[in-house]
Enzyme design. Structure first.
Site, mmCIF file in Angstrom:
data_model
loop_
_atom_site.group_PDB
_atom_site.id
_atom_site.type_symbol
_atom_site.label_atom_id
_atom_site.label_comp_id
_atom_site.label_asym_id
_atom_site.label_seq_id
_atom_site.Cartn_x
_atom_site.Cartn_y
_atom_site.Cartn_z
ATOM 1 N N HIS A 87 42.119 53.388 38.700
ATOM 2 C CA HIS A 87 40.904 52.653 38.324
ATOM 3 C C HIS A 87 39.741 52.993 39.258
ATOM 4 C CE1 HIS A 87 41.607 49.913 35.009
ATOM 5 N NE2 HIS A 87 42.702 49.420 35.541
ATOM 6 N N HIS A 120 48.385 53.003 38.821
ATOM 7 C CA HIS A 120 47.476 52.446 37.807
ATOM 8 C C HIS A 120 46.213 51.889 38.471
ATOM 9 C CE1 HIS A 120 46.850 50.034 33.929
ATOM 10 N NE2 HIS A 120 45.968 49.520 34.757
ATOM 11 N N GLU A 121 46.404 51.103 39.538
ATOM 12 C CA GLU A 121 45.247 50.455 40.187
ATOM 13 C C GLU A 121 44.412 51.466 40.964
ATOM 14 O OE1 GLU A 121 44.559 47.660 39.093
ATOM 15 O OE2 GLU A 121 46.517 47.162 38.258
ATOM 16 N N CYS A 127 46.747 47.139 30.350
ATOM 17 C CA CYS A 127 45.643 46.991 31.307
ATOM 18 C C CYS A 127 44.831 45.761 30.927
ATOM 19 C CB CYS A 127 44.765 48.235 31.271
ATOM 20 S SG CYS A 127 43.370 48.145 32.404
HETATM 21 ZN ZN ZN Z 1 44.180 48.414 34.511
#
Ligand code: ZN
Length: 205
Positions: free
Chosen positions: A166, A162-163, A120
């Site tokens: 966030h 993953h995004e 990340c």
């Molecule tokens: Zn990330």
């Protein structure tokens, strides 16, 4: 020029200034982001262009708005990098053209999962293995306000998850096998393989 089109912005991408990346420990990365209100504004377009420049500059395959300090359910994804065939196969990694996703969400399709090392931009210097659904149904809004749905698999599904995570204040390390964590240097020297199998055996995760 009467106005800037997105095509023009892409052509002049190098001229767009990247934004500074926020690192772990900053509370903006732990907030649940606000929904996009559906308004397509010049400010939003500039933010998107600068997030894309930030992603290219890093380099990375995705940037979420909180990573540049903005509390908004927005992320950009793109993976046009060439990777060795053995890695591409083991990770089901295919090219992913630029996606701008607003108010995104995802749900797994079936029970298939995959465990791979990921990193990340908000936690530089480290990488860890994360087990994630391998196939997802991804949903998001485009800048035109239209809802999009697309089935993603493999690495493309991993990037989307993953995004999108966030935007809910979730960082990949929350979901990682904590015993798998490696410095980038150790990963490169010891475990940079198409699969995480050898690292799993040696590090006991
Ligand atoms: Zn990330």
């Amino acid at each position: 020029m009467m106005h800037m089109s997105s095509e023009l912005n892409e052509t002049h991408d190098d001229a767009v200034q990247p934004l500074p990346l926020v690192h772990v420990g900053d509370p903006v990365l732990r907030q649940v982001c606000n929904d996009w209100d559906g308004n397509d504004t010049p400010e939003l377009r500039e933010l998107i262009d600068r997030m894309v420049a930030t992603m290219h500059d890093a380099p990375g395959v995705g940037v979420a708005a909180p990573q540049v300090g903005v509390n908004l359910r927005l992320a950009v994804l793109e993976d046009m990098y060439d990777v060795p065939e053995s890695f591409a196969q083991a990770r089901e990694r295919e090219k992913l053209e630029l996606m701008v996703i607003l108010n995104p969400s995802y749900e797994p399709i079936g029970n298939r999962t995959a465990t791979h090392y990921e990193g990340c931009l908000s936690m530089p210097g480290y990488t860890a293995a994360v087990e994630r659904p391998a196939d997802i149904r991804a949903t998001w809004l485009g800048l035109d306000g239209q809802q999009h749905t697309r089935e993603l698999s493999g690495w493309q599904a991993r990037i989307f998850q993953h995004e999108t995570d966030h935007l809910a204040g979730i960082i990949y390390i929350d979901k990682a096998h904590i015993r798998s964590i490696c410095t980038d240097e150790n990963y490169a020297h010891m475990w940079a393989a198409p699969t995480a199998d050898e690292a799993r055996e040696a590090l006991h995760f």
